[in-house]
Write an enzyme that holds these catalytic residues in place. Sequence first.
Site, PDB file in Angstrom:
ATOM      1  N   PRO A 122      34.753  42.955  39.262  1.00  0.00           N
ATOM      2  CA  PRO A 122      33.827  42.114  40.220  1.00  0.00           C
ATOM      3  C   PRO A 122      34.704  42.874  42.075  1.00  0.00           C
ATOM      4  O   PRO A 122      36.357  42.701  41.993  1.00  0.00           O
ATOM      5  CB  PRO A 122      34.364  41.119  40.256  1.00  0.00           C
ATOM      6  CG  PRO A 122      35.551  40.398  39.318  1.00  0.00           C
ATOM      7  CD  PRO A 122      35.223  42.340  38.030  1.00  0.00           C
ATOM      8  N   ASN A 123      34.158  42.951  42.671  1.00  0.00           N
ATOM      9  CA  ASN A 123      34.367  42.874  44.090  1.00  0.00           C
ATOM     10  C   ASN A 123      35.435  44.616  43.957  1.00  0.00           C
ATOM     11  O   ASN A 123      35.826  45.545  45.581  1.00  0.00           O
ATOM     12  CB  ASN A 123      36.288  42.254  44.371  1.00  0.00           C
ATOM     13  CG  ASN A 123      35.111  40.707  44.472  1.00  0.00           C
ATOM     14  OD1 ASN A 123      33.897  40.660  45.002  1.00  0.00           O
ATOM     15  ND2 ASN A 123      35.677  39.918  44.110  1.00  0.00           N
TER      16      ASN A 123
ATOM     17  N   ARG B 178      37.409  46.319  51.300  1.00  0.00           N
ATOM     18  CA  ARG B 178      38.224  45.681  51.160  1.00  0.00           C
ATOM     19  C   ARG B 178      39.804  45.229  51.069  1.00  0.00           C
ATOM     20  O   ARG B 178      40.418  46.378  50.555  1.00  0.00           O
ATOM     21  CB  ARG B 178      37.673  44.877  50.061  1.00  0.00           C
ATOM     22  CG  ARG B 178      38.428  43.863  49.063  1.00  0.00           C
ATOM     23  CD  ARG B 178      37.521  43.464  47.488  1.00  0.00           C
ATOM     24  NE  ARG B 178      38.536  42.173  46.779  1.00  0.00           N
ATOM     25  CZ  ARG B 178      39.052  42.537  45.828  1.00  0.00           C
ATOM     26  NH1 ARG B 178      39.040  43.134  45.458  1.00  0.00           N
ATOM     27  NH2 ARG B 178      40.151  40.668  45.493  1.00  0.00           N
TER      28      ARG B 178
ATOM     29  N   TYR C 266      44.571  47.315  48.728  1.00  0.00           N
ATOM     30  CA  TYR C 266      43.687  48.064  47.468  1.00  0.00           C
ATOM     31  C   TYR C 266      43.905  49.486  48.280  1.00  0.00           C
ATOM     32  O   TYR C 266      43.490  50.417  47.584  1.00  0.00           O
ATOM     33  CB  TYR C 266      42.760  47.510  47.327  1.00  0.00           C
ATOM     34  CG  TYR C 266      42.955  46.227  46.669  1.00  0.00           C
ATOM     35  CD1 TYR C 266      42.779  46.234  45.381  1.00  0.00           C
ATOM     36  CD2 TYR C 266      42.435  45.206  47.381  1.00  0.00           C
ATOM     37  CE1 TYR C 266      43.087  45.139  44.579  1.00  0.00           C
ATOM     38  CE2 TYR C 266      41.835  43.973  46.917  1.00  0.00           C
ATOM     39  CZ  TYR C 266      42.800  44.045  45.736  1.00  0.00           C
ATOM     40  OH  TYR C 266      42.995  42.056  44.706  1.00  0.00           O
TER      41      TYR C 266
ATOM     42  N   ASN D 220      39.157  48.118  34.655  1.00  0.00           N
ATOM     43  CA  ASN D 220      40.075  47.742  35.912  1.00  0.00           C
ATOM     44  C   ASN D 220      39.094  45.839  35.703  1.00  0.00           C
ATOM     45  O   ASN D 220      37.999  46.303  36.168  1.00  0.00           O
ATOM     46  CB  ASN D 220      39.771  48.128  37.076  1.00  0.00           C
ATOM     47  CG  ASN D 220      40.439  47.621  37.817  1.00  0.00           C
ATOM     48  OD1 ASN D 220      41.000  46.508  37.836  1.00  0.00           O
ATOM     49  ND2 ASN D 220      40.972  48.330  38.824  1.00  0.00           N
TER      50      ASN D 220
ATOM     51  N   ALA E  95      39.669  40.528  39.175  1.00  0.00           N
ATOM     52  CA  ALA E  95      39.842  38.679  39.022  1.00  0.00           C
ATOM     53  C   ALA E  95      40.055  38.008  37.299  1.00  0.00           C
ATOM     54  O   ALA E  95      40.623  37.733  37.227  1.00  0.00           O
ATOM     55  CB  ALA E  95      39.205  37.372  40.167  1.00  0.00           C
TER      56      ALA E  95
ATOM     57  N   GLU F  52      43.899  48.234  30.045  1.00  0.00           N
ATOM     58  CA  GLU F  52      44.075  47.541  31.738  1.00  0.00           C
ATOM     59  C   GLU F  52      44.387  48.683  32.494  1.00  0.00           C
ATOM     60  O   GLU F  52      46.147  48.840  32.560  1.00  0.00           O
ATOM     61  CB  GLU F  52      44.672  46.213  30.983  1.00  0.00           C
ATOM     62  CG  GLU F  52      45.254  45.355  32.586  1.00  0.00           C
ATOM     63  CD  GLU F  52      45.542  44.043  32.238  1.00  0.00           C
ATOM     64  OE1 GLU F  52      45.663  43.784  33.021  1.00  0.00           O
ATOM     65  OE2 GLU F  52      45.425  43.164  30.399  1.00  0.00           O
TER      66      GLU F  52
ATOM     67  N   HIS G 208      44.517  48.037  37.037  1.00  0.00           N
ATOM     68  CA  HIS G 208      45.120  47.281  38.570  1.00  0.00           C
ATOM     69  C   HIS G 208      45.721  48.993  39.649  1.00  0.00           C
ATOM     70  O   HIS G 208      46.172  49.385  38.830  1.00  0.00           O
ATOM     71  CB  HIS G 208      45.995  46.457  38.213  1.00  0.00           C
ATOM     72  CG  HIS G 208      45.314  45.038  37.234  1.00  0.00           C
ATOM     73  ND1 HIS G 208      44.683  44.857  37.514  1.00  0.00           N
ATOM     74  CD2 HIS G 208      45.741  45.211  36.230  1.00  0.00           C
ATOM     75  CE1 HIS G 208      44.213  43.806  36.663  1.00  0.00           C
ATOM     76  NE2 HIS G 208      45.068  43.902  35.892  1.00  0.00           N
TER      77      HIS G 208
ATOM     78  N   ARG H  88      52.532  40.295  42.778  1.00  0.00           N
ATOM     79  CA  ARG H  88      51.395  39.374  44.067  1.00  0.00           C
ATOM     80  C   ARG H  88      51.910  37.621  43.810  1.00  0.00           C
ATOM     81  O   ARG H  88      52.742  36.982  42.955  1.00  0.00           O
ATOM     82  CB  ARG H  88      50.178  39.721  44.010  1.00  0.00           C
ATOM     83  CG  ARG H  88      49.706  41.144  43.860  1.00  0.00           C
ATOM     84  CD  ARG H  88      48.768  42.034  43.751  1.00  0.00           C
ATOM     85  NE  ARG H  88      47.795  41.277  44.904  1.00  0.00           N
ATOM     86  CZ  ARG H  88      46.037  40.712  45.012  1.00  0.00           C
ATOM     87  NH1 ARG H  88      45.988  42.353  44.043  1.00  0.00           N
ATOM     88  NH2 ARG H  88      45.905  40.593  45.389  1.00  0.00           N
TER      89      ARG H  88
END
Length: 147
Positions: A10-11, A18, A23, A74, A77, A98, A100, A107
């Site tokens: 998502p996103n 964004r 990012y 990726n 969330a 995984e 990111h 964070r």
Amino acid sequence: MAALLILNGPNLNLLGTRQPEVYGTTTLADIERACRDHAQSRGITLDFAQSNHEGALIDAIHAARGTFDGIILNAGAYTHTSVALMDAIFSAEIPTIELHLSNVHAREPFRHQSYIAKAAVGIICGFGARGYTLAIDAMLGHLEARA
């Protein structure tokens, strides 16, 4: 010849616009081009997909079984919330990395929890868009070590 699936959650379709302070300004299309160029230089095939829907990501993981040698995920969330994605990775029995863009451990505390990590062979985070080609190389190394 290895075949990899790069799956984005998502996103990530909004990359480049964004939260560029987190990012970066590289778009998902830019990342896909870089990954395809890198895959071609490594002699592997690559498929690239993105969805904002958890079920579609699960379906893609299930469909990867018997088609792809590895998955680079990726999950955005969903990394921090989705037991279902973790279960899909375990069920598909395909090595998964995984990924990111940001260093999730630097964070907010809720981002320190990863359900995906429990099923992944490794994690790459904090290297921005470059993390994708690093993940391709890491997956190829993992697959070669298993051969």
